[in-house]
Design a protein around this motif. Structure first.
Motif, mmCIF file in Angstrom:
data_model
loop_
_atom_site.group_PDB
_atom_site.id
_atom_site.type_symbol
_atom_site.label_atom_id
_atom_site.label_comp_id
_atom_site.label_asym_id
_atom_site.label_seq_id
_atom_site.Cartn_x
_atom_site.Cartn_y
_atom_site.Cartn_z
ATOM 1 N N GLU A 129 -2.811 14.565 16.764
ATOM 2 C CA GLU A 129 -2.163 14.663 18.070
ATOM 3 C C GLU A 129 -3.259 14.853 19.087
ATOM 4 O OE1 GLU A 129 1.209 17.528 18.801
ATOM 5 O OE2 GLU A 129 1.338 17.188 16.649
ATOM 6 N N ALA A 130 -3.341 13.972 20.029
ATOM 7 C CA ALA A 130 -4.431 13.988 21.011
ATOM 8 C C ALA A 130 -5.766 14.107 20.265
ATOM 9 C CB ALA A 130 -4.246 15.098 22.019
ATOM 10 N N GLU A 131 -6.538 15.128 20.522
ATOM 11 C CA GLU A 131 -7.859 15.250 19.895
ATOM 12 C C GLU A 131 -7.816 16.041 18.598
ATOM 13 O OE1 GLU A 131 -11.022 13.775 20.787
ATOM 14 O OE2 GLU A 131 -9.292 12.655 21.505
ATOM 15 N N GLU A 132 -6.629 16.497 18.235
ATOM 16 C CA GLU A 132 -6.533 17.421 17.110
ATOM 17 C C GLU A 132 -6.004 16.735 15.858
ATOM 18 O OE1 GLU A 132 -4.251 21.538 16.608
ATOM 19 O OE2 GLU A 132 -5.236 21.244 18.564
ATOM 20 N N ILE A 133 -6.707 16.960 14.743
ATOM 21 C CA ILE A 133 -6.250 16.384 13.477
ATOM 22 C C ILE A 133 -5.180 17.296 12.893
ATOM 23 C CG2 ILE A 133 -6.923 15.801 11.100
ATOM 24 C CD1 ILE A 133 -9.760 15.285 12.147
ATOM 25 N N ARG A 134 -4.031 16.710 12.562
ATOM 26 C CA ARG A 134 -3.006 17.524 11.862
ATOM 27 C C ARG A 134 -3.361 17.560 10.383
ATOM 28 N NH1 ARG A 134 2.074 15.010 12.286
ATOM 29 N NH2 ARG A 134 2.990 16.875 11.399
ATOM 30 N N PHE A 135 -3.605 16.399 9.826
ATOM 31 C CA PHE A 135 -4.086 16.347 8.448
ATOM 32 C C PHE A 135 -4.695 14.976 8.158
ATOM 33 C CE2 PHE A 135 0.428 15.174 8.294
ATOM 34 C CZ PHE A 135 0.381 13.960 7.637
ATOM 35 N N ILE A 136 -5.467 14.933 7.083
ATOM 36 C CA ILE A 136 -6.021 13.667 6.587
ATOM 37 C C ILE A 136 -5.618 13.553 5.129
ATOM 38 C CG2 ILE A 136 -8.164 12.475 5.924
ATOM 39 C CD1 ILE A 136 -9.503 13.691 8.366
ATOM 40 N N VAL A 137 -5.185 12.369 4.732
ATOM 41 C CA VAL A 137 -4.955 12.125 3.305
ATOM 42 C C VAL A 137 -6.120 11.274 2.814
ATOM 43 C CG1 VAL A 137 -3.494 11.006 1.589
ATOM 44 C CG2 VAL A 137 -2.450 12.295 3.466
ATOM 45 N N LEU A 138 -6.866 11.837 1.888
ATOM 46 C CA LEU A 138 -8.023 11.127 1.335
ATOM 47 C C LEU A 138 -7.594 10.486 0.015
ATOM 48 C CD1 LEU A 138 -11.096 10.709 1.770
ATOM 49 C CD2 LEU A 138 -11.448 12.725 0.363
ATOM 50 N N GLY A 139 -7.521 9.171 0.002
ATOM 51 C CA GLY A 139 -7.062 8.448 -1.195
ATOM 52 C C GLY A 139 -8.240 7.843 -1.933
ATOM 53 N N ILE A 140 -8.282 8.062 -3.228
ATOM 54 C CA ILE A 140 -9.395 7.565 -4.039
ATOM 55 C C ILE A 140 -8.833 6.801 -5.223
ATOM 56 C CG2 ILE A 140 -11.384 8.268 -5.481
ATOM 57 C CD1 ILE A 140 -11.442 10.855 -3.716
ATOM 58 N N GLY A 141 -9.257 5.583 -5.383
ATOM 59 C CA GLY A 141 -8.836 4.777 -6.540
ATOM 60 C C GLY A 141 -10.057 4.420 -7.368
ATOM 61 N N ILE A 142 -10.055 4.795 -8.652
ATOM 62 C CA ILE A 142 -11.193 4.489 -9.527
ATOM 63 C C ILE A 142 -10.682 3.763 -10.765
ATOM 64 C CG2 ILE A 142 -13.137 5.433 -10.864
ATOM 65 C CD1 ILE A 142 -12.989 7.953 -9.175
ATOM 66 N N ASN A 143 -11.241 2.610 -11.054
ATOM 67 C CA ASN A 143 -10.899 1.914 -12.300
ATOM 68 C C ASN A 143 -11.687 2.569 -13.425
ATOM 69 O OD1 ASN A 143 -9.569 -0.045 -10.665
ATOM 70 N ND2 ASN A 143 -11.509 -1.122 -10.402
ATOM 71 N N VAL A 144 -10.979 3.168 -14.372
ATOM 72 C CA VAL A 144 -11.680 3.823 -15.482
ATOM 73 C C VAL A 144 -11.658 2.916 -16.711
ATOM 74 C CG1 VAL A 144 -11.784 5.856 -16.984
ATOM 75 C CG2 VAL A 144 -11.140 6.115 -14.577
ATOM 76 N N PHE A 145 -10.475 2.503 -17.112
ATOM 77 C CA PHE A 145 -10.349 1.618 -18.266
ATOM 78 C C PHE A 145 -9.934 0.226 -17.773
ATOM 79 C CE2 PHE A 145 -8.927 5.891 -19.709
ATOM 80 C CZ PHE A 145 -9.967 6.170 -20.571
ATOM 81 N N GLY A 146 -10.262 -0.781 -18.533
ATOM 82 C CA GLY A 146 -9.798 -2.112 -18.149
ATOM 83 C C GLY A 146 -10.890 -3.144 -18.354
ATOM 84 N N ARG A 147 -10.547 -4.209 -19.056
ATOM 85 C CA ARG A 147 -11.499 -5.301 -19.242
ATOM 86 C C ARG A 147 -11.254 -6.345 -18.177
ATOM 87 N NH1 ARG A 147 -10.066 -6.954 -25.228
ATOM 88 N NH2 ARG A 147 -8.076 -6.778 -24.175
ATOM 89 N N GLU A 148 -12.175 -7.275 -18.102
ATOM 90 C CA GLU A 148 -12.071 -8.374 -17.151
ATOM 91 C C GLU A 148 -10.656 -8.979 -17.140
ATOM 92 O OE1 GLU A 148 -14.700 -8.747 -15.467
ATOM 93 O OE2 GLU A 148 -14.377 -10.650 -14.447
ATOM 94 N N GLU A 149 -10.137 -9.278 -18.345
ATOM 95 C CA GLU A 149 -8.854 -9.980 -18.417
ATOM 96 C C GLU A 149 -7.660 -9.096 -18.080
ATOM 97 O OE1 GLU A 149 -11.189 -9.671 -20.752
ATOM 98 O OE2 GLU A 149 -10.358 -9.658 -22.776
ATOM 99 N N ASP A 150 -7.889 -7.775 -17.928
ATOM 100 C CA ASP A 150 -6.788 -6.904 -17.528
ATOM 101 C C ASP A 150 -6.570 -6.919 -16.017
ATOM 102 O OD1 ASP A 150 -6.026 -5.785 -20.093
ATOM 103 O OD2 ASP A 150 -8.013 -4.884 -20.095
ATOM 104 N N PHE A 151 -7.531 -7.471 -15.287
ATOM 105 C CA PHE A 151 -7.364 -7.589 -13.842
ATOM 106 C C PHE A 151 -6.678 -8.920 -13.526
ATOM 107 C CE2 PHE A 151 -10.992 -4.626 -14.002
ATOM 108 C CZ PHE A 151 -10.540 -3.659 -13.122
ATOM 109 N N PRO A 152 -5.942 -8.977 -12.421
ATOM 110 C CA PRO A 152 -5.353 -10.259 -12.036
ATOM 111 C C PRO A 152 -6.464 -11.264 -11.716
ATOM 112 C CG PRO A 152 -4.990 -8.587 -10.329
ATOM 113 C CD PRO A 152 -5.623 -7.898 -11.485
ATOM 114 N N PRO A 153 -6.172 -12.568 -11.863
ATOM 115 C CA PRO A 153 -7.230 -13.580 -11.720
ATOM 116 C C PRO A 153 -8.081 -13.423 -10.467
ATOM 117 C CG PRO A 153 -5.147 -14.604 -12.356
ATOM 118 C CD PRO A 153 -4.862 -13.139 -12.173
ATOM 119 N N GLU A 154 -7.435 -13.059 -9.345
ATOM 120 C CA GLU A 154 -8.220 -13.008 -8.093
ATOM 121 C C GLU A 154 -9.236 -11.847 -8.086
ATOM 122 O OE1 GLU A 154 -5.015 -12.435 -8.383
ATOM 123 O OE2 GLU A 154 -4.382 -10.717 -7.166
ATOM 124 N N LEU A 155 -9.077 -10.902 -9.026
ATOM 125 C CA LEU A 155 -10.028 -9.781 -9.048
ATOM 126 C C LEU A 155 -11.076 -9.919 -10.158
ATOM 127 C CD1 LEU A 155 -7.765 -6.651 -8.345
ATOM 128 C CD2 LEU A 155 -9.257 -7.871 -6.774
#
Ligand code: BTX
Length: 328
Positions: A200-226
């Motif tokens: 609100e204006a100059e004041e932060i009410r909150f921040i959501v910090l989202g983190i996504g880490i691929n831990v397991f997964g082979r090439e073929e487990d990702f969709p083709p575009e990835l």
């Protein structure tokens, strides 16, 4: 991961220390022992530490555990982050969920994890691929007292914290691509960070910090575009515990966040530079006003990237996409 593979994994988790025979698994899921063995091999292939012992069957080592709040909190060296925690089987997006909880008053440090996201999100409305059991999909609510203009640099700080935690707990050296992608040594993206803010204006009410880490997964487990673009931390034979990695992440983030509140990004610039893989390269930056090609010179104490164009002009980039080696 196919349904049945997930079920086999679950059955091994429930068996704890006990070996489960191929025959028992086959009967339970109505498939042959050979089919069971194929699924086990596929699970081993994505990094799940499954022991296979002749005449005894299969056993999942501890590192392949499912996420449980009690287990995570038991080994947590934090006083704020992760002290309130929700672990969900499925959610659209942990960031969306945490944001709603923060609006409803969730305290600083409240952490949401999910085994699977159906609408995981990246920056600018892009999707984040988050299949069940493959990664760490996590959001943390922060309620900082610093002004709004310092929020973007918090994401840069988080990139440093996450990279350090990955090195400590998973033994993988990842590099930071400005502003906050983490890349495996071969350049594939293994982690993305998305922070969303309510202010609100100059004041932060909150921040959501989202983190996504691929831990397991082979090439073929990702969709083709990835394929060829995205990669995972775990390799067969070097197990990684998601629980231990989350504990390390939250510990690092809490310590770094404290320093950041007092000293700002200045305190992390050196760490960022040490881990970065962007500086000193020819890059294309895609900003809202178009594409610029230049040489990534440095980042400053505000976390902005300085790019030298062909005409020798220095340009300050605050928000953009970076494309490595344009034209190559
Ligand atoms: P980003 O916009 O930098 O990255 C999104 C892009 O990355 C996609 O367009 C795609 O090309 C690629 N990508 C998608 N999924 C993956 C993946 N699993 N691995 C590697 N590359 C991928 C980065 O945004 C920020 C991502 C944050 C994700 C976390 S997960 C927990 C939290 N909840 C939520 O909804 N988002 C965050």
């Amino acid at each position: 991961m196919t349904e049945i593979r997930g079920e086999i994994l679950q059955a091994l988790r429930r068996a704890g220390d006990r070996f489960v025979s191929g025959e028992e698994l086959g009967q339970r899921f109505g498939i042959s022992r050979t089919a069971v063995w194929k699924h086990i091999q596929a699970l081993q292939g994505v990094g799940y530490p499954i022991e296979a012992v002749r005449n005894r069957g299969y056993r999942l080592r501890e590192e392949g555990e499912e996420l449980r709040p009690e287990a995570i909190q038991a080994g947590l060296a934090t006083s704020v982050l992760g002290r309130h925690m929700t672990v969900l089987e499925t959610v659209d997006s942990t960031n969306r969920y945490a944001f709603a909880e923060a609006e409803g008053g969730a305290p600083e440090g409240y952490t949401v994890l999910a085994e699977r996201q159906t609408a995981g999100r990246g920056r600018r409305g892009r999707p984040w691929f988050s299949p069940p059991g493959h990664g760490i999909w996590m959001s943390v609510v922060l309620r900082p007292t610093f002004p709004v203009f310092r929020a973007p640099q918090l994401t840069l700080m988080a990139a440093v914290s996450v990279a350090e935690a990955i090195r400590e707990r998973a033994g993988v050296s990842v590099g930071i691509k400005w502003p906050n992608d983490l890349l495996l040594p071969d350049g594939r993206k293994v982690c993305g960070i998305l922070s969303e803010m309510s202010a609100e204006a100059e004041e932060i009410r909150f921040i959501v910090l989202g983190i996504g880490i691929n831990v397991f997964g082979r090439e073929e487990d990702f969709p083709p575009e990835l394929r060829g673009v995205a990669g995972s931390l775990a390799q067969p034979g070097s197990p990684i515990s998601r629980t231990a990695l989350i504990q390390g992440l939250l510990g690092r983030l809490e310590a770094d966040y404290r320093i950041y509140q007092n000293e700002g990004f200045r305190a992390f610039r050196e760490g960022w530079e040490r881990l970065n893989v962007s500086l000193g390269r020819t890059i294309a930056v895609q900003t809202q006003s178009g594409q610029k090609i230049g040489w990534a010179r440095r980042i400053d104490d505000d976390g902005a990237l300085w790019v030298e164009t062909d005409e020798g002009r220095l340009e300050k980039i605050i928000s953009a996409e970076v494309i490595f080696d344009p034209g190559s």
